[in-house]
Design a protein around this motif. Structure first.
Motif, PDB file in Angstrom:
ATOM      1  N   ASN A 179     -10.456  -2.617  12.742  1.00 54.75           N
ATOM      2  CA  ASN A 179     -10.546  -3.686  11.749  1.00 54.75           C
ATOM      3  C   ASN A 179     -11.980  -4.058  11.384  1.00 54.75           C
ATOM      4  O   ASN A 179     -12.326  -5.240  11.233  1.00 54.75           O
ATOM      5  CB  ASN A 179      -9.760  -4.919  12.203  1.00 54.75           C
ATOM      6  CG  ASN A 179      -8.266  -4.724  12.044  1.00 54.75           C
ATOM      7  OD1 ASN A 179      -7.806  -3.955  11.203  1.00 54.75           O
ATOM      8  ND2 ASN A 179      -7.477  -5.412  12.860  1.00 54.75           N
ATOM      9  N   TRP A 209      -1.131  -3.892   8.708  1.00 56.53           N
ATOM     10  CA  TRP A 209      -2.093  -2.827   8.472  1.00 56.53           C
ATOM     11  C   TRP A 209      -3.314  -3.039   9.359  1.00 56.53           C
ATOM     12  O   TRP A 209      -3.870  -4.139   9.412  1.00 56.53           O
ATOM     13  CB  TRP A 209      -2.517  -2.795   7.009  1.00 56.53           C
ATOM     14  CG  TRP A 209      -1.524  -2.142   6.106  1.00 56.53           C
ATOM     15  CD1 TRP A 209      -0.830  -2.718   5.077  1.00 56.53           C
ATOM     16  CD2 TRP A 209      -1.118  -0.772   6.135  1.00 56.53           C
ATOM     17  NE1 TRP A 209      -0.010  -1.802   4.473  1.00 56.53           N
ATOM     18  CE2 TRP A 209      -0.159  -0.589   5.093  1.00 56.53           C
ATOM     19  CE3 TRP A 209      -1.444   0.323   6.929  1.00 56.53           C
ATOM     20  CZ2 TRP A 209       0.454   0.631   4.840  1.00 56.53           C
ATOM     21  CZ3 TRP A 209      -0.832   1.548   6.685  1.00 56.53           C
ATOM     22  CH2 TRP A 209       0.097   1.696   5.648  1.00 56.53           C
ATOM     23  N   THR A 210      -3.708  -1.995  10.059  1.00 59.35           N
ATOM     24  CA  THR A 210      -4.836  -2.040  10.985  1.00 59.35           C
ATOM     25  C   THR A 210      -5.784  -0.890  10.666  1.00 59.35           C
ATOM     26  O   THR A 210      -5.354   0.259  10.575  1.00 59.35           O
ATOM     27  CB  THR A 210      -4.354  -1.909  12.446  1.00 59.35           C
ATOM     28  OG1 THR A 210      -3.442  -2.971  12.744  1.00 59.35           O
ATOM     29  CG2 THR A 210      -5.529  -1.973  13.415  1.00 59.35           C
ATOM     30  N   LYS A 211      -7.059  -1.196  10.494  1.00 61.81           N
ATOM     31  CA  LYS A 211      -8.051  -0.168  10.209  1.00 61.81           C
ATOM     32  C   LYS A 211      -8.584   0.441  11.511  1.00 61.81           C
ATOM     33  O   LYS A 211      -9.020  -0.287  12.397  1.00 61.81           O
ATOM     34  CB  LYS A 211      -9.209  -0.753   9.404  1.00 61.81           C
ATOM     35  CG  LYS A 211      -8.820  -1.236   8.022  1.00 61.81           C
ATOM     36  CD  LYS A 211     -10.019  -1.799   7.272  1.00 61.81           C
ATOM     37  CE  LYS A 211      -9.627  -2.282   5.877  1.00 61.81           C
ATOM     38  NZ  LYS A 211     -10.792  -2.840   5.145  1.00 61.81           N
ATOM     39  N   GLU A 243     -11.479   7.738   9.341  1.00 59.91           N
ATOM     40  CA  GLU A 243     -11.043   6.374   9.064  1.00 59.91           C
ATOM     41  C   GLU A 243      -9.634   6.406   8.488  1.00 59.91           C
ATOM     42  O   GLU A 243      -9.305   7.266   7.665  1.00 59.91           O
ATOM     43  CB  GLU A 243     -12.005   5.692   8.087  1.00 59.91           C
ATOM     44  CG  GLU A 243     -13.409   5.520   8.651  1.00 59.91           C
ATOM     45  CD  GLU A 243     -14.315   4.740   7.721  1.00 59.91           C
ATOM     46  OE1 GLU A 243     -14.108   3.507   7.617  1.00 59.91           O
ATOM     47  OE2 GLU A 243     -15.214   5.346   7.118  1.00 59.91           O
ATOM     48  N   GLU A 274      -5.925   3.647   7.857  1.00 57.28           N
ATOM     49  CA  GLU A 274      -5.181   2.416   8.092  1.00 57.28           C
ATOM     50  C   GLU A 274      -3.805   2.790   8.620  1.00 57.28           C
ATOM     51  O   GLU A 274      -3.146   3.691   8.077  1.00 57.28           O
ATOM     52  CB  GLU A 274      -5.067   1.594   6.813  1.00 57.28           C
ATOM     53  CG  GLU A 274      -6.398   1.016   6.366  1.00 57.28           C
ATOM     54  CD  GLU A 274      -6.235  -0.027   5.286  1.00 57.28           C
ATOM     55  OE1 GLU A 274      -5.416  -0.953   5.469  1.00 57.28           O
ATOM     56  OE2 GLU A 274      -6.933   0.095   4.260  1.00 57.28           O
ATOM     57  N   GLN A 307       0.834  -1.201   0.000  1.00 49.21           N
ATOM     58  CA  GLN A 307       0.000   0.000   0.000  1.00 49.21           C
ATOM     59  C   GLN A 307       0.866   1.248   0.000  1.00 49.21           C
ATOM     60  O   GLN A 307       1.891   1.310   0.698  1.00 49.21           O
ATOM     61  CB  GLN A 307      -0.923   0.023   1.235  1.00 49.21           C
ATOM     62  CG  GLN A 307      -1.956  -1.067   1.246  1.00 49.21           C
ATOM     63  CD  GLN A 307      -2.940  -0.927   2.403  1.00 49.21           C
ATOM     64  OE1 GLN A 307      -3.548  -1.912   2.822  1.00 49.21           O
ATOM     65  NE2 GLN A 307      -3.117   0.272   2.924  1.00 49.21           N
ATOM     66  N   ASP A 335      -4.769   5.636   3.383  1.00 50.20           N
ATOM     67  CA  ASP A 335      -6.224   5.686   3.158  1.00 50.20           C
ATOM     68  C   ASP A 335      -6.980   6.417   4.261  1.00 50.20           C
ATOM     69  O   ASP A 335      -7.956   5.906   4.797  1.00 50.20           O
ATOM     70  CB  ASP A 335      -6.779   4.263   3.013  1.00 50.20           C
ATOM     71  CG  ASP A 335      -6.261   3.571   1.750  1.00 50.20           C
ATOM     72  OD1 ASP A 335      -5.840   4.274   0.825  1.00 50.20           O
ATOM     73  OD2 ASP A 335      -6.276   2.330   1.728  1.00 50.20           O
TER      74      ASP A 335
END
Length: 230
Positions: free
Chosen positions: A191, A174-176, A88, A90, A55, A226
């Motif tokens: 996540n 990667w963690t949302k 939001e 990541e 990413q 993002d």
């Protein structure tokens, strides 16, 4: 924007439409570009555009001479204006090589930022705690704090367990994060879960307004991707 009917002459109508567009422009609804560091005010940090685990991302690193400090790294979105809404992003955080043993990969998001980061609300992760063998460490996986008067250690001492909790995290992945803010409350979702892992009902800055910033401790190898604000 709601549909409206106007019975106004052309000139007043033009002025009204221009006014409505100006109000809409102030609404926090934006996406952070991943191909440029323009529009970022950097505090105790350097920023570069990289590809991390497939990413495009903004990589925050400490500037020369700050590698062993106890500072936070900030990248403030200079065009942001946020009070209530949804953020939001990541994130991927892991302790930098040579970091102290108590480094956890601290990484998160500041909101309602004022005075170049001197005042802000902060929700962040401690990724290495998420799968630790020690249950107490797991209970400290996510954290709320508020600068300057309510750092994490004060909140933990005065209200044990209230402003931090467990969530499954893996260091470097990667963690949302999704942060929903309304009035003096904030909820953190990780996540894509339907339920928040942390609920804060008494944001310490009250119903403030300010900017949004990417945040990480200097001991963290920190990546952000993002980011959207609604």
């Amino acid at each position: 924007m709601r549909n409206m009917r106007f019975t106004l002459a052309f000139a007043p109508l033009f002025l009204l439409i221009a006014s409505l567009y100006a109000q809409q422009a102030k609404t926090p609804n934006a996406q952070l570009r991943m191909d440029s560091t323009e529009g970022l005010e950097l505090v105790n940090a350097k920023a570069e555009i990289v590809t991390y685990r497939g990413q495009r991302a903004i990589h925050l690193i400490p500037p020369p001479g700050h590698e062993t400090s106890d500072d936070a790294m900030l990248a403030i979105l200079t065009g942001s204006d946020f009070k209530d809404g949804t953020i939001e992003v990541e994130v991927a955080g892991t302790p930098r090589p040579g970091a102290p043993a108590d480094a956890r990969g601290f990484i998160g998001v500041l909101f309602r930022v004022q005075d170049h980061g001197e005042r802000a609300e902060n929700l962040y992760l401690r990724p290495t705690n998420g799968r630790a063998d020690d249950q107490l460490r797991r209970n400290h996986s996510v954290q709320y704090e508020s600068a300057p008067d309510f750092p994490w250690f004060r909140l933990r001492k005065e209200n044990p367990g209230q402003y931090e909790s467990y969530v499954d995290l893996e260091s470097g992945d990667w963690t949302k994060m999704k942060i929903v803010v309304a009035g003096t409350g904030a909820r953190l979702y990780v996540n894509g879960t339907d339920q928040p892992c942390l609920i804060v009902t008494d944001l310490k800055l009250g119903e403030a307004r300010g900017q949004i910033a990417l945040w990480a401790h200097v001991t963290t190898d920190a990546y952000f991707s993002d980011l959207t604000v609604k």
